[in-house]
Design a protein around this motif. Sequence first.
Motif, PDB file in Angstrom:
ATOM      1  N   HIS A   6      46.153  86.461 -14.597  1.00  0.00           N
ATOM      2  CA  HIS A   6      47.436  85.545 -14.700  1.00  0.00           C
ATOM      3  C   HIS A   6      47.121  84.378 -15.079  1.00  0.00           C
ATOM      4  O   HIS A   6      46.305  83.386 -14.347  1.00  0.00           O
ATOM      5  CB  HIS A   6      48.068  85.615 -13.370  1.00  0.00           C
ATOM      6  CG  HIS A   6      48.541  87.072 -12.732  1.00  0.00           C
ATOM      7  ND1 HIS A   6      49.744  87.562 -13.319  1.00  0.00           N
ATOM      8  CD2 HIS A   6      47.695  87.938 -12.217  1.00  0.00           C
ATOM      9  CE1 HIS A   6      49.678  88.776 -12.766  1.00  0.00           C
ATOM     10  NE2 HIS A   6      48.668  89.004 -12.176  1.00  0.00           N
ATOM     11  N   LEU A   8      49.506  82.074 -16.470  1.00  0.00           N
ATOM     12  CA  LEU A   8      51.023  81.618 -16.441  1.00  0.00           C
ATOM     13  C   LEU A   8      51.275  81.296 -15.068  1.00  0.00           C
ATOM     14  O   LEU A   8      51.449  82.273 -14.067  1.00  0.00           O
ATOM     15  CB  LEU A   8      52.151  82.618 -16.956  1.00  0.00           C
ATOM     16  CG  LEU A   8      51.893  83.044 -18.356  1.00  0.00           C
ATOM     17  CD1 LEU A   8      53.039  83.974 -18.890  1.00  0.00           C
ATOM     18  CD2 LEU A   8      51.763  81.796 -19.410  1.00  0.00           C
ATOM     19  N   ASP A  93      48.351  88.185 -19.086  1.00  0.00           N
ATOM     20  CA  ASP A  93      49.905  87.769 -19.294  1.00  0.00           C
ATOM     21  C   ASP A  93      50.071  86.909 -20.447  1.00  0.00           C
ATOM     22  O   ASP A  93      51.088  87.152 -21.229  1.00  0.00           O
ATOM     23  CB  ASP A  93      50.377  87.082 -17.935  1.00  0.00           C
ATOM     24  CG  ASP A  93      49.453  85.758 -17.717  1.00  0.00           C
ATOM     25  OD1 ASP A  93      48.643  85.369 -18.287  1.00  0.00           O
ATOM     26  OD2 ASP A  93      49.966  85.257 -16.671  1.00  0.00           O
ATOM     27  N   VAL A  94      49.169  86.188 -20.959  1.00  0.00           N
ATOM     28  CA  VAL A  94      49.395  85.120 -22.235  1.00  0.00           C
ATOM     29  C   VAL A  94      49.314  86.143 -23.455  1.00  0.00           C
ATOM     30  O   VAL A  94      49.885  85.846 -24.375  1.00  0.00           O
ATOM     31  CB  VAL A  94      48.368  83.891 -22.295  1.00  0.00           C
ATOM     32  CG1 VAL A  94      48.689  83.134 -21.343  1.00  0.00           C
ATOM     33  CG2 VAL A  94      47.090  84.543 -22.144  1.00  0.00           C
ATOM     34  N   GLY A 110      54.869  85.598 -14.507  1.00  0.00           N
ATOM     35  CA  GLY A 110      54.960  84.036 -14.832  1.00  0.00           C
ATOM     36  C   GLY A 110      55.573  83.642 -15.921  1.00  0.00           C
ATOM     37  O   GLY A 110      55.522  82.695 -16.451  1.00  0.00           O
ATOM     38  N   GLU A 114      54.343  77.214 -16.175  1.00  0.00           N
ATOM     39  CA  GLU A 114      53.333  76.420 -16.993  1.00  0.00           C
ATOM     40  C   GLU A 114      52.063  77.044 -17.069  1.00  0.00           C
ATOM     41  O   GLU A 114      51.632  77.720 -16.082  1.00  0.00           O
ATOM     42  CB  GLU A 114      53.169  75.255 -16.569  1.00  0.00           C
ATOM     43  CG  GLU A 114      52.402  74.191 -17.588  1.00  0.00           C
ATOM     44  CD  GLU A 114      52.189  72.686 -16.507  1.00  0.00           C
ATOM     45  OE1 GLU A 114      52.813  71.754 -17.346  1.00  0.00           O
ATOM     46  OE2 GLU A 114      51.815  72.768 -15.544  1.00  0.00           O
ATOM     47  N   LEU A 115      51.391  77.109 -18.287  1.00  0.00           N
ATOM     48  CA  LEU A 115      50.139  77.615 -18.518  1.00  0.00           C
ATOM     49  C   LEU A 115      49.126  76.902 -17.525  1.00  0.00           C
ATOM     50  O   LEU A 115      49.027  75.558 -17.450  1.00  0.00           O
ATOM     51  CB  LEU A 115      49.555  77.387 -19.800  1.00  0.00           C
ATOM     52  CG  LEU A 115      48.212  77.625 -20.324  1.00  0.00           C
ATOM     53  CD1 LEU A 115      47.839  79.355 -19.965  1.00  0.00           C
ATOM     54  CD2 LEU A 115      47.829  77.179 -21.662  1.00  0.00           C
ATOM     55  N   GLU A 117      49.078  76.407 -14.370  1.00  0.00           N
ATOM     56  CA  GLU A 117      49.842  75.463 -13.702  1.00  0.00           C
ATOM     57  C   GLU A 117      48.998  74.845 -12.400  1.00  0.00           C
ATOM     58  O   GLU A 117      48.400  75.653 -11.647  1.00  0.00           O
ATOM     59  CB  GLU A 117      51.120  76.225 -12.945  1.00  0.00           C
ATOM     60  CG  GLU A 117      52.003  75.189 -11.895  1.00  0.00           C
ATOM     61  CD  GLU A 117      53.212  75.830 -11.339  1.00  0.00           C
ATOM     62  OE1 GLU A 117      53.352  76.071 -10.286  1.00  0.00           O
ATOM     63  OE2 GLU A 117      53.966  76.763 -12.260  1.00  0.00           O
ATOM     64  N   ARG A 135      50.092  74.295 -23.857  1.00  0.00           N
ATOM     65  CA  ARG A 135      51.244  74.548 -22.878  1.00  0.00           C
ATOM     66  C   ARG A 135      52.516  74.505 -23.545  1.00  0.00           C
ATOM     67  O   ARG A 135      53.291  75.200 -23.303  1.00  0.00           O
ATOM     68  CB  ARG A 135      51.091  73.461 -21.775  1.00  0.00           C
ATOM     69  CG  ARG A 135      50.187  73.748 -20.640  1.00  0.00           C
ATOM     70  CD  ARG A 135      49.836  72.522 -19.836  1.00  0.00           C
ATOM     71  NE  ARG A 135      49.064  72.862 -18.597  1.00  0.00           N
ATOM     72  CZ  ARG A 135      48.486  72.139 -17.845  1.00  0.00           C
ATOM     73  NH1 ARG A 135      48.554  70.860 -17.859  1.00  0.00           N
ATOM     74  NH2 ARG A 135      48.013  72.580 -16.634  1.00  0.00           N
ATOM     75  N   ILE A 138      52.860  78.018 -25.298  1.00  0.00           N
ATOM     76  CA  ILE A 138      53.050  79.214 -24.514  1.00  0.00           C
ATOM     77  C   ILE A 138      54.450  78.951 -24.056  1.00  0.00           C
ATOM     78  O   ILE A 138      55.286  79.903 -23.743  1.00  0.00           O
ATOM     79  CB  ILE A 138      52.341  79.105 -23.438  1.00  0.00           C
ATOM     80  CG1 ILE A 138      50.766  79.312 -23.664  1.00  0.00           C
ATOM     81  CG2 ILE A 138      52.766  80.023 -22.141  1.00  0.00           C
ATOM     82  CD1 ILE A 138      50.757  80.904 -24.263  1.00  0.00           C
ATOM     83  N   ALA A 142      57.485  81.717 -24.285  1.00  0.00           N
ATOM     84  CA  ALA A 142      58.485  82.410 -23.364  1.00  0.00           C
ATOM     85  C   ALA A 142      60.073  82.334 -23.779  1.00  0.00           C
ATOM     86  O   ALA A 142      60.613  83.182 -23.705  1.00  0.00           O
ATOM     87  CB  ALA A 142      58.331  81.647 -22.080  1.00  0.00           C
TER      88      ALA A 142
END
Length: 607
Positions: A6, A8, A93-94, A110, A114-115, A117, A135, A138, A142
């Motif tokens: 993860h 995100l 996830d990304v 997520g 924010e990437l 975070e 960021r 990404i 989203a």
Amino acid sequence: MGLTVHLLGPPRVERPGADACQMRSRKSWALLACLLLSERPLTRGRLAGLLYAEAQDPLRALRWGLAEIRRCLGVTLDGDPVVLGLPPDAVVDVTVLAHGSWTAAVDLPGLGAELLEGVTVRDAPAFESWLLSERRRIAAAAEAILHEAALGRLAEDDLDAATRLAQRAAAMSPLDENHQALVIRLYRLAGDDRAADRQFAAVTELFRRELGAAPGRAVEQAIGEGRRRREAAADDASVEAIVESGAAAVAAGVVETGVRSLRTAMSLADRAGSGALRLTARLRLAEALIHSLRGLDEEGLAVLYEAERLGLDGGDLAAVARARAEIGYVDFLRGRYDRSHRWLSDALAVAGGSEAITARVTTYLGSVESDRAAYGPARRLLSQAAGLARSCGDRRTEAYALSMLGRVQLLTGSLPSAAEHLDAAVRLAEQDHWLAFLPWPQALRGEVHLAAAEPEIAASMLQQAFARACRLGDPCWEGIAARSLALIAEASGDSGRAFELLADARRRSNRMADSYVWLDAYILDAQCRLGRRHGHPNTPLWVGALRRLASRTGMREMVVRAMWHGGALGGAGDREAARLLAGDIGNPALDALLAGRALSRRTQSGA
């Protein structure tokens, strides 16, 4: 479930049968993000330069970070360039966000966060510059997933779920006209006219306050949407005749009349219940909305999602390929390159032996790669597309593919090859009487003349392209021609006129919601270059706008150019980040810019 990474929100790693892993060093999380988000494996020298340049021994510090990642994930991590060996069932996830289906991505815990975070990295200005760009990219991804999922639920007739998803997208980017248009359209379709009217009033007030202008055609069309009408019954032959007459009207240039007929045909086909006609009417309507009627791509997208579902239900894979190709094309225009690439790849997977569909999809794929500065794949795909189109007699697709191939050669400094391909595109467009397309290759050909130090020839061609574009009322063609005319003015010593034309080019190219986003970045880059050269007071604003736009969309060369401009204005770490990122692009023209030298004649000649 296997290994799950993860990035995100607050980063964490989940491994089967183990507690969530937390690496001690923030730089190790940063290093993991670099490894996972880079399009290709990075060298140890590049990773060390991004994250550990301030260390006494950067490569030793890098080895320590790699060892911590190896222990935390339980994976192989070796080589130079560094290759991260994830197990086949690993979930990142990304990666799902960028390349997965919307049905998978919309459920990411997520999504919208924010990437990395909460992760800040000290003494690594080049990485901080890179992270800011990632960021933004990404966050835009989203938004794209939420919008895509809302359209997907709409195609399934789940208006409640579609509305919730569209509202989330609009909340992330309130000034995105397409998000707002979708929310309003969904309220209308659900019969909640009061909510639609409230949303329209709020959006209108927001746009006037923040942008000084009313919302555009997409929002106006959405507020005019009503519940889908139940037309009087008609037999299949009548519906088919209306579809054909509507398509003929669009082809003849009577676009508004043709679109009205196609909308009526779609409603009649729904009433008649004929699956084949429902599908045909939707494809014809969507293609007209997207390619012939400016400002209504959003309505066209909604129709395409319905067409794809109808095609899948009816087993018509050729129609599915057409629908996916056009969805991918709209995402390409909007700078949603990862989503566009997925839709276009999915279109190729079901195109079968159709050379015409394959040529069109491959042209779009090559254009995507060109926009995000993958110039080698772009050349290969566009050359392949032009050949396929030629073999099946599709002059228009061949002309489009050749124009984009010529643009690649122009951007990389191969002027003779650019001239050859653009001249061929102009000839094909003229032979096929495709006057609505002609200004695009003409404007690019004019820029080739200018780059070859032929300003008089360039000016004549560009003025012709601009005049044609204005007669057509095409924002993109007007914008590209006006940009090049600005460079003509600059070359003649009239910098004031050049700045006026560049500002006009942006206004023209962005006046509708379905603008070509890459073109806006291309114009902004010219503003930044001229602004730096002449000390224009708006230069920092232009550099910031270019960086935000390029970062959100993943236009890699434009990100590098924005960083380079920012570094010239004193941005910490920007120039070093630009040099590091430019190494992955392989554009001689960009390399020459960063080295502060002119492109060699050998490179320009294509040698």
